[in-house]
Structures are given as structure tokens and as C-alpha cells.
Motif scaffolding. Sequence first.
Motif, PDB file in Angstrom:
ATOM      1  N   ASN A  29       0.800  -1.219   0.000  1.00  0.00           N
ATOM      2  CA  ASN A  29       0.000   0.000   0.000  1.00  0.00           C
ATOM      3  C   ASN A  29       0.836   1.274   0.000  1.00  0.00           C
ATOM      4  O   ASN A  29       0.294   2.380   0.007  1.00  0.00           O
ATOM      5  N   THR A  30       2.169   1.136  -0.017  1.00  0.00           N
ATOM      6  CA  THR A  30       3.042   2.299  -0.169  1.00  0.00           C
ATOM      7  C   THR A  30       4.208   1.923  -1.073  1.00  0.00           C
ATOM      8  O   THR A  30       4.559   0.750  -1.203  1.00  0.00           O
ATOM      9  N   ASN A  31       4.830   2.929  -1.674  1.00  0.00           N
ATOM     10  CA  ASN A  31       5.981   2.675  -2.538  1.00  0.00           C
ATOM     11  C   ASN A  31       7.161   2.101  -1.763  1.00  0.00           C
ATOM     12  O   ASN A  31       7.881   1.226  -2.256  1.00  0.00           O
ATOM     13  N   SER A  32       7.378   2.596  -0.551  1.00  0.00           N
ATOM     14  CA  SER A  32       8.519   2.110   0.224  1.00  0.00           C
ATOM     15  C   SER A  32       8.331   0.653   0.628  1.00  0.00           C
ATOM     16  O   SER A  32       9.283  -0.140   0.572  1.00  0.00           O
ATOM     17  N   SER A  33       7.113   0.294   1.018  1.00  0.00           N
ATOM     18  CA  SER A  33       6.878  -1.110   1.375  1.00  0.00           C
ATOM     19  C   SER A  33       6.948  -1.997   0.138  1.00  0.00           C
ATOM     20  O   SER A  33       7.396  -3.159   0.211  1.00  0.00           O
ATOM     21  N   PHE A  34       6.533  -1.452  -1.013  1.00  0.00           N
ATOM     22  CA  PHE A  34       6.629  -2.239  -2.245  1.00  0.00           C
ATOM     23  C   PHE A  34       8.082  -2.496  -2.615  1.00  0.00           C
ATOM     24  O   PHE A  34       8.435  -3.603  -3.057  1.00  0.00           O
ATOM     25  N   VAL A  52      18.665  -4.411  -7.220  1.00  0.00           N
ATOM     26  CA  VAL A  52      17.730  -4.792  -8.275  1.00  0.00           C
ATOM     27  C   VAL A  52      16.364  -4.159  -8.013  1.00  0.00           C
ATOM     28  O   VAL A  52      15.725  -3.604  -8.925  1.00  0.00           O
ATOM     29  N   ALA A  53      15.898  -4.237  -6.768  1.00  0.00           N
ATOM     30  CA  ALA A  53      14.605  -3.645  -6.416  1.00  0.00           C
ATOM     31  C   ALA A  53      14.597  -2.141  -6.663  1.00  0.00           C
ATOM     32  O   ALA A  53      13.624  -1.577  -7.172  1.00  0.00           O
ATOM     33  N   GLU A  54      15.677  -1.491  -6.315  1.00  0.00           N
ATOM     34  CA  GLU A  54      15.775  -0.047  -6.545  1.00  0.00           C
ATOM     35  C   GLU A  54      15.722   0.278  -8.031  1.00  0.00           C
ATOM     36  O   GLU A  54      15.051   1.242  -8.453  1.00  0.00           O
ATOM     37  N   ALA A  55      16.412  -0.529  -8.846  1.00  0.00           N
ATOM     38  CA  ALA A  55      16.379  -0.328 -10.298  1.00  0.00           C
ATOM     39  C   ALA A  55      14.973  -0.550 -10.845  1.00  0.00           C
ATOM     40  O   ALA A  55      14.499   0.217 -11.703  1.00  0.00           O
ATOM     41  N   PHE A  56      14.287  -1.575 -10.354  1.00  0.00           N
ATOM     42  CA  PHE A  56      12.912  -1.838 -10.794  1.00  0.00           C
ATOM     43  C   PHE A  56      11.997  -0.660 -10.466  1.00  0.00           C
ATOM     44  O   PHE A  56      11.153  -0.271 -11.275  1.00  0.00           O
ATOM     45  N   MET A  57      12.136  -0.090  -9.283  1.00  0.00           N
ATOM     46  CA  MET A  57      11.321   1.055  -8.896  1.00  0.00           C
ATOM     47  C   MET A  57      11.587   2.239  -9.826  1.00  0.00           C
ATOM     48  O   MET A  57      10.652   2.936 -10.245  1.00  0.00           O
ATOM     49  N   GLN A  58      12.842   2.452 -10.156  1.00  0.00           N
ATOM     50  CA  GLN A  58      13.188   3.545 -11.062  1.00  0.00           C
ATOM     51  C   GLN A  58      12.599   3.302 -12.448  1.00  0.00           C
ATOM     52  O   GLN A  58      12.057   4.218 -13.082  1.00  0.00           O
ATOM     53  N   VAL A 102      12.928 -10.659  -5.291  1.00  0.00           N
ATOM     54  CA  VAL A 102      14.135 -10.908  -6.088  1.00  0.00           C
ATOM     55  C   VAL A 102      14.952 -12.025  -5.450  1.00  0.00           C
ATOM     56  O   VAL A 102      15.414 -12.961  -6.130  1.00  0.00           O
ATOM     57  N   GLU A 103      15.136 -11.972  -4.136  1.00  0.00           N
ATOM     58  CA  GLU A 103      15.874 -13.025  -3.428  1.00  0.00           C
ATOM     59  C   GLU A 103      15.188 -14.375  -3.565  1.00  0.00           C
ATOM     60  O   GLU A 103      15.856 -15.424  -3.624  1.00  0.00           O
ATOM     61  N   LEU A 104      13.847 -14.341  -3.642  1.00  0.00           N
ATOM     62  CA  LEU A 104      13.096 -15.597  -3.760  1.00  0.00           C
ATOM     63  C   LEU A 104      13.508 -16.384  -4.999  1.00  0.00           C
ATOM     64  O   LEU A 104      13.554 -17.621  -4.965  1.00  0.00           O
ATOM     65  N   GLN A 105      13.812 -15.685  -6.091  1.00  0.00           N
ATOM     66  CA  GLN A 105      14.172 -16.391  -7.328  1.00  0.00           C
ATOM     67  C   GLN A 105      15.413 -17.259  -7.112  1.00  0.00           C
ATOM     68  O   GLN A 105      15.478 -18.404  -7.584  1.00  0.00           O
ATOM     69  N   ALA A 106      16.398 -16.718  -6.395  1.00  0.00           N
ATOM     70  CA  ALA A 106      17.619 -17.486  -6.122  1.00  0.00           C
ATOM     71  C   ALA A 106      17.336 -18.649  -5.181  1.00  0.00           C
ATOM     72  O   ALA A 106      17.849 -19.763  -5.380  1.00  0.00           O
TER      73      ALA A 106
END
Length: 605
Positions: free
Chosen positions: A332-337, A462-468, A345-349
Motif C-alpha cells: 500500500n506504499t511505494n517504500s513497502s513495495f 535490483v529492487a531499486e532499479a525496478f522502482m526507477q 528478487v531473493e526468492l528467485q535465487a
Amino acid sequence: MRSPHDDIALHPILLLHLVFIYICVAEACSNISSSTACPCCVPTLECWPDEAAWSTLNASVGGRLLRPRPSAAPCHSGSSYDAGACAEAMDHWNDAFWRSDQPGAMQVVNMESVGDYSCHLPSSDEYSHTSCYQGAVPSYAVQASGVEDVQAAIRFANHYNLRLTIKSTGHDSMGRSTAPFSLNIWMHYLKGVEFHDSFRPEGCSADVETSAAVTAEAGVQWFEIYEKADLGNRTVVGGMSGSVSAPGGFLQGGGHSPLSPFRGLAADNVLELKVVTPDGNMKVANPCQHTDLFWALRGGGGGTYGVVMSATFATFPALQNPVGVRLLATANTNSSFQSLLARFVELQASLSDAGFWAGYSYISFNSIGASYLLPYISSGVDPKTAAESAFEPLKNFIDAHEDELSLGIRYDTFQSFRAWRNFQYNCDEGDKSTCTDSTGRYLAIASRLLPKDLLKDDADAVAEAFMQILSDGVDQIIGHLVAGRAVSRNKGYDNAVNPAWRKALWHVIVISRWTSEEACAATETSRRSVVTEANGLLRSLTPGSGCYLNEADYNEPDWQFSFFGTNYDRLQAIKQQVDPHGLFHCRNCVESMPLQSQVSCGTWI
């Protein structure tokens, strides 16, 4: 069947379009190195075949020389208007199987256009007075019924120095299945399928082991193979999208699959290929003959070395109770997302560590939808327990932040791979159009292969890049967990697949879409710029990696390395050997024209 002489009306605006394209092609040709002949690529040139020549070709292919039209052409005024065909186009516009049945239809609609010279679907089935241009749709197409038709088309193109293209279903986001004023070889109706209990490649000695296999002709689509394999209790490593043809560009570009972590890429499972090369000869390529060609055709790119008539794939025993997992996670917020994204991302590994997991995730702002498959599990282990254990880290994280995050998840077991796949599409077997991806859209995409170490050790980056990327206007990020495990084997694969696949775990694509109301050259340029910028962020995270050439950025920088890695030099040498006169050339294909020569007036000519 339409006569080869049935034209879309050449009204004055269309004639102006012809002149415009001629100028663009002339400019492109002027940039080509002297070692590459400029093809006879517009009808106004003296070298262009006359009507008698086209009629002779038509007779030689049994009357199957067609005049393809853009997919929306029946809805426009003029000689192309057809009320019944227009209603059908409107009803099936996003149906990938319908599109594959039309010689002039591409799955990505903007690939039918040349800049602003396009043919859009109107808002109603009453004919439109707006202009409908032939655009990038070929001038002629040979509907191939066998080797002889392909050879006739190749001889004709060689004789007149024509631009030659190859299409089966038109699943190509770079438009390599089509080109303006080209002669197209349309492979769609070559539908032979044969299963083998014991297959040994032709010309191989008894020392070469036999294996269970399936041979599919060039027009066979994965949906058709999966149906037949299921009846015979077999599985085949093929595409998730059932409307894609098996032996075409999918395979020749490598071919990822939900079975890849378990069995490798599609190209890793090919036993033999039959191909008509640019000299017009039919060759059988396998580990025992024409071995360089066999190596290049498995990962070196489609539309480059010849016309593949059939491919033989290894088959495997049917899956026993494969496990499927579906989830929807929201924030429900960008920071929590962003925090959720990092854990996802870690789940994939961790999934790759836990087993042969494969899956697809669809990431938009504050939402992740995903579907996964575990094709194999050791005997004595409860499938549902194994699945719950694999997803427990993500579930625990979301539960600990229940005020900001939510998770819906379900676990299912299936009778077969096909049953799992059909479930993902909510497939109505009485209507196969529901059993594949929806197409018929305007879109731009880019691709990157993300290594496992990055996902495990630097998930926050990776998460930061996705958000951008999402903030910059990309509509969706799609993650494909289709590498690792069997794809990463260091031994046993000798093909032209991009070496970056062997180190990758997650194949990620970014997508930007637009509507027919927005469609124009400026919009397409802008949206391609958005995905190219997103691609730059992913490239900065993955130095030395590459991308999947079948789902790549139209403007991919350093494409030779990004697509082929260290294999490019050998591919280039093979291309020069089998196609010394450059009959087959396409955008960002091995030994094709330089990029600046391909891009003219905003499009590939």
C-alpha cells in the motif's frame, strides 16, 4: 485465394508513400559497404520483376503466391474493404492463432508499419476512410507446402536480388519476419509431426545413441506439440506461448521454457535440423554432418543461415504430479513495495536452490502476480509440503508486515505439464485462442539476463532499479525464472546459445505499450526510448552479461555481444561460408548490414 495481382489501391497518397520509401531505401543503400549488394528492394527499380516473372513464380509454386495485406486492411475503404473479414479481424484482433493464420499479420502490430505509414484498426466494423498503407508488410509471399516451394522462392530472390523474409507465426518484436517490398516465405502450413521411440540422427553411426524424439515441420506450433505429446505420455522443452512455432526463430534464438531449469533450453534439446540454405540446397544438420551449421542454428538467430524445414527435439517421460503455485502480492506504499520487491528478487535465487522451479512474474507498481512450476520432486516427498517450504521466506516476510503488505497464494498439483500450462491460461480447449498469450498490441520491449549472484547478494539494488524503471514510464516488468540448474551446466552443450544464459538465472523484460489512437512514428520512438533507458539501468547492474535476442531491445547497444557473446566471431565465419552473398539479412542478425544502414527514416527497411 487472392490473385497475386490483387493490389491495395494505389491512390495518390499511396504512390507518394512508394516514392518516400524509395528515397529511404536509396539512402540506406548508399550507406552500405561496397561488399554488400543493394537489394532490388522497391518496385520502381528496373531490376524489379515484371508481372510475367511473378506469374511464372506463382505457377512454379502451384498458385500459392499471395499478396499479403496488413491485418486491419479489410476495414478500410477501397478495393481491400471486406465487411465480413473486417468483423472477423475485430473479433480476433488479439488472438495470436488468428494472427498466425494471416500472411501479412504480425503479433506485434507496430511491426506492420513503416514510420507513420501504417494501417490501424478502426473503432467500428464500418469501413474507415483513413489511409491504409502496406507499410512493412511484404509485397508477395510464397505459401510453402514443401521443400520445392522454398527452393523456388530462394532461386527467384537470388535471381532478382530481392529482399527475402521468412515467417511462420510472426512472433518477433523486432519485425524480422517482415520487410517492405520483400518476398516472404510463409511456412505456417507445414504441419507435419512425427514422434519417434528411437531416433538416431541421419548419417550417424551406431556409436551415436538413439533417443525418444519428435520431429516437427516449420509451421507446427507448441500448442499442437503439447497436445500430441500429452497423449503419448511425453514432454518436450518448448515455449510457454503455445502459438509460437517450434522450429522457427524461437528455437534458433535459443528458446526458453518453463521446463528449462529441469531440461535445458529448447536449443539444447535439438537432435537434428533440415534446412534449405541460400544456395537452394537441402541440408541435414546434426552432430554427424554439416556440424557448423547445426551449431549455428541452435542459438545463432533465425532468418540468417537458411530456411529451417523441420527440427527434431528430444522428448522425455511425462511429468508425474508437477506442482503449480500462483501468488498475488501487493503493497500500500511505494517504500513497502520496494522492500517486497527485494525479498521477491531473493526468492528467485532460493527457489533455484530448492529445486527445478521455473516461473513467470508480472510486476507493476505496488503489485506482483506470479505463477510457478515445480516439474519434478524426489519420491517420498509431499509436493505441497515442498512448495510451501519454498515460498515460506516470502510468506513470513509479508506476514510480518501485514499492515502494509498482503499475499494471496495457492498450491496445486497437476496430472501433466500440459494440464499445468492450460491452467495458467484458464485455457478453454474448445477455443484454442485462450490457450496462449494475447497479442495484436503496439509495444516496445527490452531484455536482460540477470545472474544468480546478483539476485542473491544485491537484491536491494535490483529492487531499486525496478522502482526507477516503473517510475520512468515502463508499463510492466516481466521476470522469467527459466535459467539456472540444467541451463547452467558447464558440459554437454555445444551450440551457439549466448554464453550469458549459462550464468544467468532470471530473464527480465521491460514493456511499454500504446494504443492505436496513439500510434505514430513519434510515439513508437518515444516508447522505445523509455525501454532503452530502462535497459541501461539493467545493463549497469549486469556488466558482461547479455540478453535474450528473441525479446531484445530494438535499439540494443553492442548487440553483437549482447545477443551472442563470445560466439559472434564463429557465427560470422559460418555465415560467410553458407551465405557469402548475404541473401538472408535482418535487423541485428549475424553479418547483416551495419545498424546505421538498417535504420532509415525511422524504421528498418
